[in-house]
Design an enzyme around this catalytic site. Sequence first.
Site, PDB file in Angstrom:
ATOM      1  N   ASP A 164       0.809  -1.217   0.000  1.00 42.05           N
ATOM      2  CA  ASP A 164       0.000   0.000   0.000  1.00 42.05           C
ATOM      3  C   ASP A 164       0.846   1.273   0.000  1.00 42.05           C
ATOM      4  OD1 ASP A 164      -2.372  -1.323  -0.180  1.00 42.05           O
ATOM      5  OD2 ASP A 164      -2.902  -1.131   1.942  1.00 42.05           O
ATOM      6  N   ARG A 186       1.475   4.927  16.929  1.00 40.53           N
ATOM      7  CA  ARG A 186       0.956   5.892  15.958  1.00 40.53           C
ATOM      8  C   ARG A 186       1.238   7.356  16.291  1.00 40.53           C
ATOM      9  NH1 ARG A 186       1.742   1.932  13.805  1.00 40.53           N
ATOM     10  NH2 ARG A 186       0.352   0.715  12.485  1.00 40.53           N
ATOM     11  N   ASP A 226      -6.147   3.441  13.145  1.00 34.51           N
ATOM     12  CA  ASP A 226      -4.856   4.087  12.907  1.00 34.51           C
ATOM     13  C   ASP A 226      -4.989   5.423  12.170  1.00 34.51           C
ATOM     14  OD1 ASP A 226      -3.399   2.186  14.253  1.00 34.51           O
ATOM     15  OD2 ASP A 226      -3.061   0.940  12.488  1.00 34.51           O
ATOM     16  N   SER A 252      -2.947  -9.217   7.875  1.00 35.56           N
ATOM     17  CA  SER A 252      -2.411  -7.872   8.004  1.00 35.56           C
ATOM     18  C   SER A 252      -1.681  -7.801   9.340  1.00 35.56           C
ATOM     19  CB  SER A 252      -3.554  -6.860   7.962  1.00 35.56           C
ATOM     20  OG  SER A 252      -3.119  -5.640   8.521  1.00 35.56           O
TER      21      SER A 252
HETATM   22  N1  ARG Z   1      -6.680  -3.191  16.376  1.00 40.35           N
HETATM   23  C1  ARG Z   1      -5.412  -2.743  16.752  1.00 40.35           C
HETATM   24  C2  ARG Z   1      -5.445  -1.256  16.978  1.00 40.35           C
HETATM   25  O1  ARG Z   1      -6.361  -0.624  16.617  1.00 40.35           O
HETATM   26  C3  ARG Z   1      -4.348  -3.150  15.776  1.00 40.35           C
HETATM   27  C4  ARG Z   1      -4.398  -2.489  14.468  1.00 40.35           C
HETATM   28  C5  ARG Z   1      -3.400  -3.085  13.545  1.00 40.35           C
HETATM   29  N2  ARG Z   1      -3.035  -2.138  12.550  1.00 40.35           N
HETATM   30  C6  ARG Z   1      -2.574  -2.488  11.365  1.00 40.35           C
HETATM   31  N3  ARG Z   1      -2.224  -1.544  10.582  1.00 40.35           N
HETATM   32  N4  ARG Z   1      -2.490  -3.732  10.966  1.00 40.35           N
HETATM   33  O2  ARG Z   1      -4.546  -0.701  17.539  1.00 40.35           O
END
Ligand code: ARG
Length: 401
Positions: A14, A94, A123, A174
């Site tokens: 991506d 993040r 995110d 992912s």
């Molecule tokens: N659900 C978790 C969160 O919101 C993990 C997110 C994973 N993010 C990713 N880009 N694969 O923090």
Amino acid sequence: MKDKVVLAYSGGLDTSVAIKWIAEKYDMDVITLSIDLGMERDFESIRQKALKVGAVKAQVMDARDTFINDYVFPALQADAIYEGQYTLATALARPLIAKLLVDTARQEGATAVAHGCTGKGNDQVRFDVSVAALAPQVRVIAPAREWGMTREETIEYAQRHGIPVSVTVASPYSIDENLWGKSIECGVLEDPWVEPPEEVFTWTKSPNEAPNEPCYVEIGFERGIPSSLDGHELSGIALVEKLNALAGEHGVGRIDHVENRLVGIKSREIYEAPAATVLLAAHLALEQMTLSKDQLRFKQKVAQEYADLIYNGLWFSALHRDLAAYVQSTQRHVSGTVKVKLFKGKSTVVGRKSPKSLYSYGLATYDEADEFDQSAAEGFIQIYGLPVKTQAQAQGMEPDK
Ligand code: ARG
């Protein structure tokens, strides 16, 4: 001269497509920023890939130390766990990535920053809100939220533009990783009834295959910060790395969570967080010994607020600042050592000691060293129970049928 944008670049499909897509759609110069938060990656080849795909400049930054000391450990001191399960590895990373994007944008004279998040997750919120807090004038571009391509179309786009599509794209999962944990989504995991296949776990041994002998580890804390393992002083990074390996070897730190995303979706997530699991339990055990009953009660409420604000993208907020000051104050005497047993997927606190302990043997013991004045209990209970007795006499106390 073209406007510049700083893109958070992982080297994956991506964000690689995003380099080309932003350059075409927005006619901007793309500078990539790849940040090491403790995932084992070849950052030099990620940098080279960015340049090959079309970035005008590609930067790599090691932010592990800042991540552990300024983000992870304060969250540990707060006992932050989202919905009782998620130890927040992705969520904590993040705001730091957003801050480094903004810092880099300032250095490079860029007017925008960009990230590879879709429009369905947490995110994107964490990035956008953090940037809004740190640099309201900087624009945020989120190609994967805007382009409306399916995964197949993204792969096609990549092939059309000569962007290498690596074999890992074939993985149905992912994955996001840093020192504090690994987050795994998608594929069969989207059926919450399906047990996670063994292949999703790479940090932790299956408890079945973990050693048949338990392992004991002693964790030293100074004011709520872990500072040693088995008596050896370690840096934050080294301590977390060591504990990830050790607890992972014993199958500790697998988490299976159907969680509530900020955007209203329930989502099934698998996490591996061996060090986080052990440290959070050990830290709490030390607090139970060094904080008063009232401090602990109140701190528990703060812990939940604190976890929610991290999860919900409010790291750079006034509320966080205020709560963080409270948490720091609570940690004054949270120093000592906690003994943890790791065995077949479980970590159990089996001992704790502190120079600032509030546990008094003389008060607790039932043997002859007892210093507790049992005769004082009678009067205490008379007054303590007085309102209950008064009310029962006036109004009766019928047992519920
Ligand atoms: N659900 C978790 C969160 O919101 C993990 C997110 C994973 N993010 C990713 N880009 N694969 O923090």
